[in-house]
Scaffold this motif. Structure first.
Motif, short mmCIF file in Angstrom:
data_model
loop_
_atom_site.label_atom_id
_atom_site.label_comp_id
_atom_site.label_asym_id
_atom_site.label_seq_id
_atom_site.Cartn_x
_atom_site.Cartn_y
_atom_site.Cartn_z
N GLY A 55 0.81 -1.20 0.00
CA GLY A 55 0.00 0.00 0.00
C GLY A 55 0.85 1.27 0.00
O GLY A 55 0.56 2.23 -0.71
N ILE A 56 1.93 1.26 0.78
CA ILE A 56 2.84 2.41 0.81
C ILE A 56 3.53 2.56 -0.54
O ILE A 56 3.69 3.68 -1.05
N ALA A 57 3.92 1.46 -1.15
CA ALA A 57 4.53 1.52 -2.48
C ALA A 57 3.54 2.07 -3.51
O ALA A 57 3.92 2.85 -4.39
N ALA A 58 2.27 1.70 -3.40
CA ALA A 58 1.25 2.22 -4.31
C ALA A 58 1.05 3.72 -4.12
O ALA A 58 0.88 4.46 -5.09
N ILE A 59 1.12 4.17 -2.87
CA ILE A 59 1.00 5.60 -2.60
C ILE A 59 2.15 6.37 -3.24
O ILE A 59 1.95 7.38 -3.91
N VAL A 60 3.36 5.88 -3.03
CA VAL A 60 4.55 6.56 -3.57
C VAL A 60 4.51 6.56 -5.10
O VAL A 60 4.74 7.60 -5.74
N LEU A 61 4.22 5.42 -5.70
CA LEU A 61 4.16 5.36 -7.16
C LEU A 61 3.02 6.20 -7.72
O LEU A 61 3.14 6.79 -8.80
N GLY A 62 1.92 6.25 -7.00
CA GLY A 62 0.80 7.07 -7.45
C GLY A 62 1.14 8.56 -7.46
O GLY A 62 0.74 9.29 -8.35
N VAL A 63 1.90 8.98 -6.45
CA VAL A 63 2.31 10.39 -6.41
C VAL A 63 3.33 10.68 -7.51
O VAL A 63 3.26 11.71 -8.19
N LEU A 64 4.27 9.76 -7.72
CA LEU A 64 5.31 9.98 -8.72
C LEU A 64 4.78 9.92 -10.15
O LEU A 64 5.38 10.50 -11.05
N SER A 65 3.69 9.23 -10.36
CA SER A 65 3.15 9.11 -11.72
C SER A 65 1.89 9.93 -11.87
O SER A 65 0.89 9.46 -12.39
N GLY A 66 1.94 11.16 -11.45
CA GLY A 66 0.78 12.03 -11.52
C GLY A 66 0.19 12.09 -12.92
O GLY A 66 0.82 11.74 -13.91
N PRO A 67 -1.05 12.54 -13.04
CA PRO A 67 -1.72 12.54 -14.35
C PRO A 67 -1.02 13.43 -15.37
O PRO A 67 -1.14 13.22 -16.56
N ARG A 68 -0.27 14.42 -14.93
CA ARG A 68 0.44 15.28 -15.88
C ARG A 68 1.61 14.56 -16.51
O ARG A 68 2.01 14.85 -17.63
N ARG A 69 2.20 13.62 -15.79
CA ARG A 69 3.37 12.92 -16.32
C ARG A 69 2.99 11.77 -17.23
O ARG A 69 3.63 11.52 -18.23
N SER A 70 1.97 11.01 -16.85
CA SER A 70 1.64 9.82 -17.64
C SER A 70 0.46 10.04 -18.58
O SER A 70 0.27 9.26 -19.50
N GLY A 71 -0.33 11.06 -18.34
CA GLY A 71 -1.47 11.31 -19.21
C GLY A 71 -2.68 10.45 -18.87
O GLY A 71 -3.70 10.54 -19.52
N THR A 72 -2.58 9.61 -17.85
CA THR A 72 -3.71 8.78 -17.44
C THR A 72 -3.98 8.99 -15.96
O THR A 72 -3.20 9.62 -15.26
N LYS A 73 -5.09 8.45 -15.50
CA LYS A 73 -5.43 8.57 -14.08
C LYS A 73 -5.15 7.28 -13.33
O LYS A 73 -5.68 7.06 -12.24
N LEU A 74 -4.32 6.40 -13.88
CA LEU A 74 -4.01 5.15 -13.21
C LEU A 74 -3.29 5.39 -11.90
O LEU A 74 -3.56 4.72 -10.89
N GLY A 75 -2.35 6.32 -11.90
CA GLY A 75 -1.62 6.64 -10.67
C GLY A 75 -2.54 7.23 -9.61
O GLY A 75 -2.36 6.98 -8.41
N TYR A 76 -3.51 8.01 -10.04
CA TYR A 76 -4.49 8.60 -9.13
C TYR A 76 -5.27 7.50 -8.42
O TYR A 76 -5.41 7.49 -7.19
N TRP A 77 -5.78 6.56 -9.19
CA TRP A 77 -6.53 5.45 -8.60
C TRP A 77 -5.63 4.55 -7.77
O TRP A 77 -6.05 4.04 -6.72
N GLY A 78 -4.41 4.32 -8.23
CA GLY A 78 -3.46 3.53 -7.45
C GLY A 78 -3.14 4.18 -6.12
O GLY A 78 -3.01 3.50 -5.10
N PHE A 79 -3.03 5.51 -6.12
CA PHE A 79 -2.76 6.24 -4.88
C PHE A 79 -3.89 6.01 -3.88
O PHE A 79 -3.64 5.67 -2.72
N TRP A 80 -5.13 6.21 -4.32
CA TRP A 80 -6.24 6.09 -3.39
C TRP A 80 -6.48 4.66 -2.94
O TRP A 80 -6.80 4.41 -1.76
#
Length: 105
Positions: A55-80
């Motif tokens: 869960g902590i790894a998902a939070i960190v990766l979700g923050v690092l892969s923000g929607p501006r960087r990847s163009g998708t909301k996968l990181g957003y959902w992974g964060f939550w």
């Protein structure tokens, strides 16, 4: 008169155009996978602390892969999902530990 038989070639001082960085959703996909796994497995008493790490790894990766960087909301959902899974893992791990200590395991 110069000693060179030909005039010197023109040298370009400009730089080559740089392509914009490719948007890769890899970190967002990993955040989503880690978040889902941490949320699904947080209910099991033996793997609570492992899912807390996921869960902590998902939070960190979700923050690092923000929607501006990847163009998708996968990181957003992974964060939550990671935040929810890590919170449940910590709470349920604490409850399971208290139950096991109280019963004498």
């Amino acid at each position: 008169m110069s000693s060179l038989p030909y005039p010197p070639p023109d040298q370009h001082t400009g730089t080559a155009p740089v392509a914009p960085p490719r948007r890769s959703p890899v970190m967002g996909v990993l955040a989503l996978i880690f978040g889902i796994v941490s949320l699904v497995l947080c209910w099991l008493p033996i793997v609570d602390y492992f899912t807390l790490v996921l869960g902590i790894a998902a939070i960190v990766l979700g923050v690092l892969s923000g929607p501006r960087r990847s163009g998708t909301k996968l990181g957003y959902w992974g964060f939550w999902l990671g935040l929810f899974g890590a919170t449940l893992s910590f709470a349920l791990g604490t409850i399971w530990t208290i139950i096991l200590v109280a019963t004498g395991w």
